[in-house]
Design an enzyme around this catalytic site. Structure first.
Site, PDB file in Angstrom:
ATOM      1  N   GLU A 175      76.741   3.265 -25.839  1.00 47.87           N
ATOM      2  CA  GLU A 175      78.134   3.627 -26.127  1.00 47.87           C
ATOM      3  C   GLU A 175      78.217   4.729 -27.158  1.00 47.87           C
ATOM      4  OE1 GLU A 175      78.427   2.823 -29.487  1.00 47.87           O
ATOM      5  OE2 GLU A 175      76.459   1.893 -29.063  1.00 47.87           O
ATOM      6  N   GLU A 318      74.360   4.435 -28.647  1.00 42.54           N
ATOM      7  CA  GLU A 318      74.161   5.341 -27.505  1.00 42.54           C
ATOM      8  C   GLU A 318      73.334   4.703 -26.395  1.00 42.54           C
ATOM      9  OE1 GLU A 318      72.413   9.085 -28.724  1.00 42.54           O
ATOM     10  OE2 GLU A 318      73.939   9.460 -30.243  1.00 42.54           O
TER      11      GLU A 318
END
Lengths: 351, 351
Positions: A175, A318
């Site tokens: 994310e 991420e």
């Protein structure tokens, strides 16, 4: 709503019998029983998931969901919210940590804008599925409406179904969303008896003043919204986020499709916690990659009984920890396939 | 003795200034400072070792040293000592865990018989450098003579020098030796104030009775031999082992050659502890791969201030944890080379 219910209703537990057979094979290999520890557990879990004693490898995909958070207005992050769209561009230009580590792991990166608070230009590698330009400020009101929550959940499911349809054999969750450790801590607070301060961390690097502001914002969000822990969708809607909802959808769809899903750090694990509360059998399909620096991460993993493989003090998100774990998962599969048995190698087994 | 002194005398600390520059570059990359945790520390350590701010990758080799232990006669292992030569054959036939995981990591396996208690047949992949057919029983007398100890140390050094001469850019340590957690615990006992029972584990799977026998054997070995902790060579000779001595040599030679060396589990770390006691600067060149199930392992790592990357509950040895860490070390190098900076990516940095 259709995708959501169809997906959740099709989740069933994994195949325990296949795991027993996998463990039998592992015990016949030239090593003391259980001496490969977590690698053996991974091989057994994959066997259960795939319903075959010899699990197989296949294409790896990391699903990166991007979204912004209204609560950033309270001052809960060390970085301004402009960084979310800037980092999405960085992903598209192959310059971010997740790009480097995915190339290293041989994994594909799939990036979806599910709620960035900026207009993103069309790009062949960007899935434009924006539900809303960031959530509302949960310190003042519910982060999302019920409709927005369901839309984001279903986008995550659709993206996971699409990648699995295209051949993905394993997914990881990632994310990007400035401020998103704040909703993640708020979600955890609904399910943990721990003191609130003990499950709130510095995110991307808050100083002491920022940490205090973050704690107050979370406290306010919980007071204002009164999320109902018995209803994980209510928690997600009131104190969650669009990218968190999408990741919850990815995890539920992975379980529905009997596909292993590797969770990354604190935010991904908050999504997993909600997925597990929505359907507890999805736990069978989740692998935990690493233990983050965020103090609440261990609490979440312990709630689900998940054991992280890596201790790298990451706090980037991420999907970076998730893709680093791919190599270990592949190693586990190769172990069960390629090692010689005691009989084959003529090695004396334990009396 | 020549190789030993030449090697040890040529060890110097690593290049701190190159590490500072590496950290500056890491801080310019599109991520919050230090958010890649241990990966950043690895990149900095490699920069210090190689004396350049951008460390480079190269061929990877795992040095597997095999030797037997006279103390097995006391009943300290769950497996008979015949398993040592059988497993060496398994290595040569590519059937062991270290073979599978080294193929996965793209690493070469170098196997040396430095003290197996059986005649090993010649094989193109086996280095026949047997010093003695196993150590003496340390519960009754010194495990080795001074000459045997130096010979085994120098064999490890020579093998490491040879591989580095042939192009190895990073080494890992591995071993095979039934019973070798027993000398490793005895070595640790010389340097730890911890209660003896708390640093002795089940090795490859001892039951409670076996564990008690092992504790008594170690206690006897310490009483009979009175190893002098001030003199690590004395400790190695009296309560060590041939493969442990060879690994100590590998670690010292790696440091002398400014080559990173990844240590595996409990036995490898015992060798590292002695190498560090012989020359403390060799610590700069050591990377810890994983935290083993052996309870003494954490105590050893803490003594040297080493932080393991993996938590996989391994207790196999052979170098398995070491080669699993290669992928993470390569990831760290790629991060510092390939990530975009804030300026390049147009991402707003923290105020």
């Amino acid at each position: 709503m259709n995708v959501f219910l169809q997906t959740v209703n099709s989740i069933t537990g994994s195949d325990y019998a296949a795991g027993v057979k996998a463990q039998e094979r592992l015990d016949s290999l030239t090593k003391p029983p259980a001496s490969l520890g977590v690698l053996e557990k991974i091989a057994v879990q994959l066997a259960c998931i795939q319903g075959q004693s010899l699990p197989v490898l296949g294409p790896k995909v990391v699903m990166v969901m991007a979204g912004d958070h209204g609560v950033v207005a309270e001052g809960v992050s060390a970085y301004p919210k402009e960084v979310t769209p800037q980092m999405v561009l960085n992903f598209l230009n192959q310059g971010a940590a997740i790009n480097v580590l995915s190339r290293h792991a041989g994994a594909k990166v799939v990036i979806t804008d599910v709620g960035v608070a900026a207009e993103m230009e069309a790009h062949p590698d960007l899935n434009l599925r924006k539900v809303r330009a960031g959530t509302r400020n949960m310190a003042l009101e519910a982060a999302m409406t019920e409709e927005e929550t369901m839309a984001a959940l279903e986008i995550g499911m659709e993206m996971a179904h699409r990648e699995i349809d295209r051949g993905a054999a394993i997914l990881a969750t990632g994310e990007m969303g400035i401020g998103n450790t704040t909703p993640s801590s708020a979600i955890l607070a609904c399910y943990s008896d721990n003191n609130l301060a003990s499950i709130i961390g510095r995110g991307t690097g808050l100083n002491d003043g920022g940490l205090k502001i973050k704690q107050e914002a979370i406290q306010k969000a919980l007071q204002v919204n009164q999320p109902d822990a018995q209803n994980p969708l209510d928690v997600l809607q009131k104190v969650g986020g669009l990218e968190i909802a999408a990741l919850t959808g990815v995890i539920l769809a992975s379980a529905a499709r009997k596909t292993p899903v590797v969770i990354d750090g604190f935010i991904s694990t908050a999504a997993a916690l909600l997925a597990w509360k929505i359907h507890e059998k999805c736990r069978d399909y989740i692998l935990a990659s690493h233990l983050s620096q965020e103090p609440g991460h261990k609490v979440m993993l312990d709630l689900m009984g998940l054991q992280p493989m890596l201790r790298l003090d990451l706090r980037l998100g991420e999907g970076t920890g998730g893709v680093l774990a791919f190599s270990l998962i592949e190693a586990a599969v190769k172990i069960i396939h390629e090692m010689a048995t005691f009989a084959e190698a003529g090695v004396t087994n334990k009396e």
